[in-house]
Write a protein that holds these residues in place. Structure first.
Motif, PDB file in Angstrom:
ATOM      1  N   VAL A 292      90.473  32.180  29.818  1.00 36.75           N
ATOM      2  CA  VAL A 292      89.607  33.242  29.311  1.00 36.75           C
ATOM      3  C   VAL A 292      90.109  34.609  29.763  1.00 36.75           C
ATOM      4  CG1 VAL A 292      87.226  34.072  29.178  1.00 36.75           C
ATOM      5  CG2 VAL A 292      87.679  31.623  29.329  1.00 36.75           C
ATOM      6  N   PHE A 293      90.699  34.680  30.943  1.00 35.22           N
ATOM      7  CA  PHE A 293      91.191  35.953  31.469  1.00 35.22           C
ATOM      8  C   PHE A 293      92.232  36.564  30.530  1.00 35.22           C
ATOM      9  CE2 PHE A 293      94.170  38.336  34.261  1.00 35.22           C
ATOM     10  CZ  PHE A 293      93.312  39.344  34.647  1.00 35.22           C
TER      11      PHE A 293
ATOM     12  N   ALA B 109      85.460  36.058  33.578  1.00 35.54           N
ATOM     13  CA  ALA B 109      86.576  35.273  33.049  1.00 35.54           C
ATOM     14  C   ALA B 109      87.203  34.406  34.136  1.00 35.54           C
ATOM     15  CB  ALA B 109      87.621  36.207  32.443  1.00 35.54           C
ATOM     16  N   ARG B 110      87.389  34.974  35.305  1.00 34.11           N
ATOM     17  CA  ARG B 110      87.978  34.219  36.413  1.00 34.11           C
ATOM     18  C   ARG B 110      87.101  33.036  36.810  1.00 34.11           C
ATOM     19  NH1 ARG B 110      93.287  34.199  36.884  1.00 34.11           N
ATOM     20  NH2 ARG B 110      94.202  36.186  37.475  1.00 34.11           N
ATOM     21  N   ARG B 111      85.807  33.248  36.854  1.00 37.93           N
ATOM     22  CA  ARG B 111      84.901  32.147  37.202  1.00 37.93           C
ATOM     23  C   ARG B 111      84.971  31.044  36.152  1.00 37.93           C
ATOM     24  NH1 ARG B 111      81.256  32.634  41.241  1.00 37.93           N
ATOM     25  NH2 ARG B 111      79.881  31.099  40.244  1.00 37.93           N
ATOM     26  N   LEU B 112      85.010  31.407  34.906  1.00 44.57           N
ATOM     27  CA  LEU B 112      85.126  30.405  33.846  1.00 44.57           C
ATOM     28  C   LEU B 112      86.428  29.624  33.978  1.00 44.57           C
ATOM     29  CD1 LEU B 112      83.757  32.513  30.881  1.00 44.57           C
ATOM     30  CD2 LEU B 112      82.737  30.399  31.735  1.00 44.57           C
ATOM     31  N   ASP B 113      87.510  30.321  34.267  1.00 47.43           N
ATOM     32  CA  ASP B 113      88.812  29.654  34.384  1.00 47.43           C
ATOM     33  C   ASP B 113      88.888  28.734  35.601  1.00 47.43           C
ATOM     34  OD1 ASP B 113      89.754  30.832  32.069  1.00 47.43           O
ATOM     35  OD2 ASP B 113      90.643  32.542  33.113  1.00 47.43           O
ATOM     36  N   LEU B 114      88.071  29.021  36.620  1.00 47.76           N
ATOM     37  CA  LEU B 114      88.035  28.175  37.813  1.00 47.76           C
ATOM     38  C   LEU B 114      87.053  27.021  37.673  1.00 47.76           C
ATOM     39  CD1 LEU B 114      88.144  30.944  40.584  1.00 47.76           C
ATOM     40  CD2 LEU B 114      89.945  29.277  40.053  1.00 47.76           C
ATOM     41  N   GLY B 115      86.373  26.953  36.538  1.00 46.70           N
ATOM     42  CA  GLY B 115      85.409  25.891  36.322  1.00 46.70           C
ATOM     43  C   GLY B 115      84.082  26.106  37.016  1.00 46.70           C
TER      44      GLY B 115
ATOM     45  N   ARG C 190      77.264  31.651  33.893  1.00 44.10           N
ATOM     46  CA  ARG C 190      76.274  32.082  32.894  1.00 44.10           C
ATOM     47  C   ARG C 190      75.763  33.491  33.188  1.00 44.10           C
ATOM     48  NH1 ARG C 190      72.216  27.653  30.801  1.00 44.10           N
ATOM     49  NH2 ARG C 190      74.304  26.878  30.328  1.00 44.10           N
ATOM     50  N   ALA C 191      75.380  33.726  34.433  1.00 46.14           N
ATOM     51  CA  ALA C 191      74.871  35.055  34.791  1.00 46.14           C
ATOM     52  C   ALA C 191      75.975  36.096  34.736  1.00 46.14           C
ATOM     53  CB  ALA C 191      74.241  35.029  36.181  1.00 46.14           C
ATOM     54  N   GLU C 192      77.173  35.735  35.224  1.00 46.69           N
ATOM     55  CA  GLU C 192      78.284  36.686  35.224  1.00 46.69           C
ATOM     56  C   GLU C 192      78.706  37.060  33.807  1.00 46.69           C
ATOM     57  OE1 GLU C 192      77.993  34.895  39.130  1.00 46.69           O
ATOM     58  OE2 GLU C 192      78.078  34.023  37.128  1.00 46.69           O
ATOM     59  N   ALA C 193      78.717  36.086  32.888  1.00 44.03           N
ATOM     60  CA  ALA C 193      79.051  36.382  31.496  1.00 44.03           C
ATOM     61  C   ALA C 193      78.006  37.305  30.876  1.00 44.03           C
ATOM     62  CB  ALA C 193      79.162  35.084  30.688  1.00 44.03           C
TER      63      ALA C 193
END
Length: 385
Positions: A74-75, A311-317, A321-324
């Motif tokens: 995502v990043f 994006a980084r949190r999504l890529d780390l699995g 939800r809150a960050e997006a």
């Protein structure tokens, strides 16, 4: 390469190459056509789509095993989206729209479905795709959709109506969300793959929009549409989970898009302020203008960094939800502020079509609405407190 704060994250050669490609395409192909596409009102710029497909932009986010560019993180998608949307927000969002279709397929699909439905999106002849969720009575509350999918011996029969579907009628492939159990809310939502020419699928007239006119939106009508079981994504009732994951990604990527148009507005206003004189000196030397530009730049940096974190949190699995939601909320409101501030800096000229900031102001309003309104983003964030 654009002036991104890359000292925070070391970029690979491949990332730098795709960012440079996107920045050049935005400068040479998108920006010169943006006003024409906007004034055409309801018109898909197919020539730009084909040019973007030929250089790999429409499929850069797809996995390599299906012929894509392999930038599945995502990043990187955010880096590219920002650059394209500096050229034009609507066109930039259009050219990356196949990523929104691919997300639920990658999340829920079988290996055969991924090969059959994603591989055609790679290459110079990529078709357009669409994600069909919103309905006349169900927007941000996706769990309240009323489109039904009734199971039969031949598969599923879909009936219902979708509204405000980006690329509807233009796209050849669709992910449609419907209720296999109408008595349930989120637990009754199931996702299906659908082709445009399937019997029983019809489309309304293009909707006339305030901005982002490069993306044609229509209603989609589903009347006894037979879908084989092989085109169901995941198990019955898994659709909402896949949709929420898709929303987390799409909201983050749209945060990057909003940052792109905000950056375009800031750079245009800054350059205008350097060249324009009032009261015997460049207007950038007037404190009110300089402070406004300082606010624009600060908000853009905030929006970008929040988007990168999501994006980084999504890529780390990790749960994001809150960050997006925070990224989309901050970036969309930054886009609204910066485009207004650009108009203000240009004065009367900013209010005219002599300059692109008038269009960018209209385009930016959608970012506070699509994929969940700003009010919904605040609700999502509040649930994490």
């Amino acid at each position: 390469m654009s002036d991104l704060p890359t000292e925070l994250v070391a970029l690979t050669t491949e990332q730098r190459d795709i960012i440079d490609l996107a920045a050049a395409f935005a400068r040479d192909e998108i920006r010169p056509r943006a006003r024409e596409v906007d004034e055409a009102d309801v018109h898909t710029p197919w020539d730009l789509w084909r040019k973007a497909a030929q250089v790999g932009i429409t499929g850069f986010m797809l996995p390599e095993e299906y012929g894509g560019g392999g930038c599945t993180d995502v990043f990187t998608q955010c880096l590219v989206q920002e650059e394209l949307c500096v050229g034009d927000l609507g066109i930039g969002n259009l050219l990356c729209s196949n990523g929104f279709f691919a997300d639920p397929v990658l999340e829920l699909g079988t290996e055969q479905q991924k090969h059959d439905w994603l591989a055609p999106l790679a290459g110079p002849d990529s078709p357009m795709t669409a994600l069909a969720t919103t309905e006349p009575g169900a927007g941000s509350d996706a769990a309240s959709i009323t489109t039904t999918a009734r199971r039969t011996k031949d598969g599923y029969v879909l009936n219902g109506q979708k509204a405000w579907i980006s690329n509807a009628g233009e796209a050849r492939q669709y992910v449609v969300f419907a209720k296999t159990d109408p008595e349930q809310r989120s637990r009754g939502v199931t996702a299906f793959l659908l082709r445009k020419d399937t019997e029983g699928v019809a489309f309304g007239e293009p909707m006339r929009k305030m901005g982002q006119r490069a993306i044609v939106c229509r209603e989609v009508f589903l009347s006894d549409v037979l879908v084989p079981e092989t085109q169901r994504l995941g198990d019955e009732g898994q659709g909402f989970t896949g949709l929420m994951r898709t929303f987390d990604i799409s909201r983050t990527v749209l945060g990057a898009a909003a940052t792109g148009v905000a950056r375009a507005a800031y750079e245009y206003a800054r350059d205008y302020a350097r060249d324009r004189e009032q009261f015997g000196k460049p207007i950038i030397e007037h404190q009110a203008v300089a402070f406004r530009l300082a606010d624009m730049r600060t908000r853009i940096e905030q929006a970008r960094l929040m988007t990168w974190r999501a994006a980084r949190r999504l890529d780390l699995g990790l749960d994001a939800r809150a960050e997006a939601a925070m990224a989309k909320l901050t970036a969309s409101e930054t886009a609204a502020y910066c485009t207004w501030a650009a108009v203000q800096t240009l004065g009367g000229w900013g209010y005219s079509r002599e300059h692109p900031v008038e269009q960018w102001t209209r385009d930016a309003r959608l970012e506070e609405i699509e994929e969940g309104t700003s009010d919904i983003m605040r609700l999502v964030i509040s649930r994490s407190l």
